[in-house]
Design a protein around this motif. Structure first.
Motif, PDB file in Angstrom:
ATOM      1  N   VAL A 142       0.842  -1.202   0.000  1.00 57.08           N
ATOM      2  CA  VAL A 142       0.000   0.000   0.000  1.00 57.08           C
ATOM      3  C   VAL A 142       0.876   1.249   0.000  1.00 57.08           C
ATOM      4  O   VAL A 142       0.619   2.214  -0.730  1.00 57.08           O
ATOM      5  CB  VAL A 142      -0.985  -0.011   1.195  1.00 57.08           C
ATOM      6  N   THR A 143       1.930   1.238   0.782  1.00 54.97           N
ATOM      7  CA  THR A 143       2.850   2.377   0.819  1.00 54.97           C
ATOM      8  C   THR A 143       3.499   2.590  -0.543  1.00 54.97           C
ATOM      9  O   THR A 143       3.602   3.726  -1.019  1.00 54.97           O
ATOM     10  CB  THR A 143       3.924   2.162   1.902  1.00 54.97           C
ATOM     11  N   ILE A 165       0.974   4.160  -2.923  1.00 54.52           N
ATOM     12  CA  ILE A 165       0.776   5.587  -2.626  1.00 54.52           C
ATOM     13  C   ILE A 165       1.948   6.404  -3.151  1.00 54.52           C
ATOM     14  O   ILE A 165       1.762   7.451  -3.791  1.00 54.52           O
ATOM     15  CB  ILE A 165       0.562   5.806  -1.113  1.00 54.52           C
ATOM     16  N   MET A 183       1.731   6.632  -6.916  1.00 50.71           N
ATOM     17  CA  MET A 183       0.692   7.559  -7.352  1.00 50.71           C
ATOM     18  C   MET A 183       1.159   9.007  -7.198  1.00 50.71           C
ATOM     19  O   MET A 183       0.907   9.839  -8.075  1.00 50.71           O
ATOM     20  CB  MET A 183      -0.607   7.307  -6.579  1.00 50.71           C
ATOM     21  N   CYS A 184       1.850   9.290  -6.110  1.00 50.60           N
ATOM     22  CA  CYS A 184       2.404  10.642  -5.913  1.00 50.60           C
ATOM     23  C   CYS A 184       3.432  10.956  -6.993  1.00 50.60           C
ATOM     24  O   CYS A 184       3.436  12.059  -7.555  1.00 50.60           O
ATOM     25  CB  CYS A 184       3.042  10.764  -4.531  1.00 50.60           C
TER      26      CYS A 184
END
Length: 140
Positions: free
Chosen positions: A116-117, A120, A123-124
Protein backbone atom coordinates in the motif's frame (compact mmCIF):
# COMPACT_ATOMS: atom_id res chain seq x y z
CA UNK A 1 -30.31 44.49 17.88
CA UNK A 2 -29.89 40.80 16.93
CA UNK A 3 -28.29 41.87 13.62
CA UNK A 4 -25.48 43.62 15.49
CA UNK A 5 -24.73 40.44 17.42
CA UNK A 6 -24.73 38.43 14.17
CA UNK A 7 -22.32 40.87 12.49
CA UNK A 8 -19.92 40.72 15.43
CA UNK A 9 -20.09 36.93 15.42
CA UNK A 10 -19.39 36.76 11.70
CA UNK A 11 -16.57 39.27 12.02
CA UNK A 12 -15.08 37.31 14.91
CA UNK A 13 -15.44 34.09 12.92
CA UNK A 14 -13.69 35.59 9.89
CA UNK A 15 -10.88 36.94 12.04
CA UNK A 16 -10.45 33.54 13.69
CA UNK A 17 -10.40 31.82 10.32
CA UNK A 18 -7.86 34.31 8.99
CA UNK A 19 -5.68 33.77 12.08
CA UNK A 20 -5.94 30.02 11.55
CA UNK A 21 -4.76 30.34 7.93
CA UNK A 22 -1.91 32.56 9.11
CA UNK A 23 -0.76 30.07 11.76
CA UNK A 24 -1.01 27.20 9.27
CA UNK A 25 0.99 29.21 6.73
CA UNK A 26 3.72 29.97 9.27
CA UNK A 27 3.82 26.29 10.25
CA UNK A 28 4.21 25.30 6.59
CA UNK A 29 7.04 27.81 6.11
CA UNK A 30 8.76 26.39 9.19
CA UNK A 31 8.40 22.84 7.90
CA UNK A 32 9.62 23.93 4.48
CA UNK A 33 12.73 25.53 5.98
CA UNK A 34 13.40 22.38 7.99
CA UNK A 35 12.91 20.35 4.80
CA UNK A 36 15.61 22.38 3.09
CA UNK A 37 18.14 20.96 5.55
CA UNK A 38 16.75 17.53 6.45
CA UNK A 39 17.16 14.77 3.86
CA UNK A 40 13.95 13.09 2.65
CA UNK A 41 11.72 15.89 3.98
CA UNK A 42 10.09 17.95 1.25
CA UNK A 43 10.40 21.72 0.99
CA UNK A 44 8.44 22.80 -2.08
CA UNK A 45 5.07 21.34 -1.12
CA UNK A 46 5.17 23.12 2.24
CA UNK A 47 6.00 26.42 0.54
CA UNK A 48 3.14 25.91 -1.95
CA UNK A 49 0.78 25.25 0.95
CA UNK A 50 2.14 28.28 2.82
CA UNK A 51 1.53 30.52 -0.20
CA UNK A 52 -2.07 29.28 -0.35
CA UNK A 53 -2.56 29.90 3.37
CA UNK A 54 -1.06 33.39 3.13
CA UNK A 55 -3.33 34.17 0.17
CA UNK A 56 -6.22 33.72 2.60
CA UNK A 57 -4.65 35.51 5.56
CA UNK A 58 -1.77 37.87 4.82
CA UNK A 59 -1.15 39.49 1.43
CA UNK A 60 2.14 40.86 2.78
CA UNK A 61 3.50 37.39 3.65
CA UNK A 62 2.14 35.98 0.39
CA UNK A 63 4.05 38.66 -1.54
CA UNK A 64 7.18 38.01 0.50
CA UNK A 65 7.02 34.30 -0.32
CA UNK A 66 6.24 34.81 -4.02
CA UNK A 67 9.09 37.35 -4.33
CA UNK A 68 11.57 35.24 -2.37
CA UNK A 69 14.72 34.67 -4.47
CA UNK A 70 14.88 30.93 -3.70
CA UNK A 71 11.24 29.84 -3.46
CA UNK A 72 9.47 32.53 -5.50
CA UNK A 73 10.13 31.27 -9.05
CA UNK A 74 8.92 27.76 -8.23
CA UNK A 75 5.84 29.06 -6.42
CA UNK A 76 4.95 31.44 -9.27
CA UNK A 77 5.37 28.64 -11.84
CA UNK A 78 3.10 26.39 -9.79
CA UNK A 79 0.50 29.11 -9.37
CA UNK A 80 0.51 30.16 -13.03
CA UNK A 81 0.87 26.81 -14.81
CA UNK A 82 0.75 24.10 -12.14
CA UNK A 83 4.31 23.45 -13.33
CA UNK A 84 7.15 21.73 -11.50
CA UNK A 85 10.79 22.14 -12.51
CA UNK A 86 12.45 19.03 -13.91
CA UNK A 87 15.15 19.09 -11.22
CA UNK A 88 12.46 19.18 -8.54
CA UNK A 89 10.66 16.23 -10.12
CA UNK A 90 13.85 14.19 -10.18
CA UNK A 91 14.77 15.12 -6.62
CA UNK A 92 11.26 14.34 -5.35
CA UNK A 93 11.10 10.95 -7.08
CA UNK A 94 14.57 10.00 -5.82
CA UNK A 95 13.59 11.17 -2.34
CA UNK A 96 10.43 9.07 -2.39
CA UNK A 97 12.38 6.01 -3.57
CA UNK A 98 15.02 6.54 -0.87
CA UNK A 99 12.33 7.11 1.75
CA UNK A 100 10.57 3.91 0.74
CA UNK A 101 13.85 1.97 0.89
CA UNK A 102 14.55 3.31 4.39
CA UNK A 103 10.97 2.48 5.43
CA UNK A 104 11.26 -1.11 4.20
CA UNK A 105 14.73 -1.60 5.66
CA UNK A 106 14.05 -0.13 9.10
CA UNK A 107 10.36 -0.89 9.66
CA UNK A 108 10.22 -4.30 7.99
CA UNK A 109 6.51 -3.80 7.20
CA UNK A 110 4.08 -6.59 6.43
CA UNK A 111 3.57 -7.33 2.75
CA UNK A 112 0.29 -5.40 2.57
CA UNK A 113 1.57 -2.33 4.39
CA UNK A 114 4.66 -2.25 2.17
CA UNK A 115 2.49 -2.75 -0.92
CA UNK A 116 0.00 0.00 0.00
CA UNK A 117 2.85 2.38 0.82
CA UNK A 118 4.54 1.62 -2.51
CA UNK A 119 1.28 2.24 -4.40
CA UNK A 120 0.78 5.59 -2.63
CA UNK A 121 4.36 6.66 -3.42
CA UNK A 122 3.94 5.61 -7.05
CA UNK A 123 0.69 7.56 -7.35
CA UNK A 124 2.40 10.64 -5.91
CA UNK A 125 5.32 10.22 -8.31
CA UNK A 126 2.94 9.75 -11.25
CA UNK A 127 1.08 12.93 -10.35
CA UNK A 128 4.37 14.78 -10.05
CA UNK A 129 5.93 13.66 -13.32
CA UNK A 130 2.76 14.42 -15.27
CA UNK A 131 2.85 18.11 -14.25
CA UNK A 132 4.06 20.44 -16.98
CA UNK A 133 7.49 22.03 -16.97
CA UNK A 134 8.18 25.65 -17.80
CA UNK A 135 11.42 27.35 -18.78
CA UNK A 136 11.02 29.82 -15.90
CA UNK A 137 10.56 27.02 -13.39
CA UNK A 138 13.79 25.31 -14.45
CA UNK A 139 15.82 28.25 -13.16
CA UNK A 140 15.24 27.16 -9.58
Amino acid sequence: MPRLVERNTVSLGRRSLRAGWLVLGLLCVGLGIIGAFVPLMPTTIFMILAAGCFARSSPRLESWLLDHPRFGPTLRAWRAHRAVPRRAKIAACLGMAAGYAVFVFLARPSFWLGFVTAVIFMMCALFLVTRPETADADDV
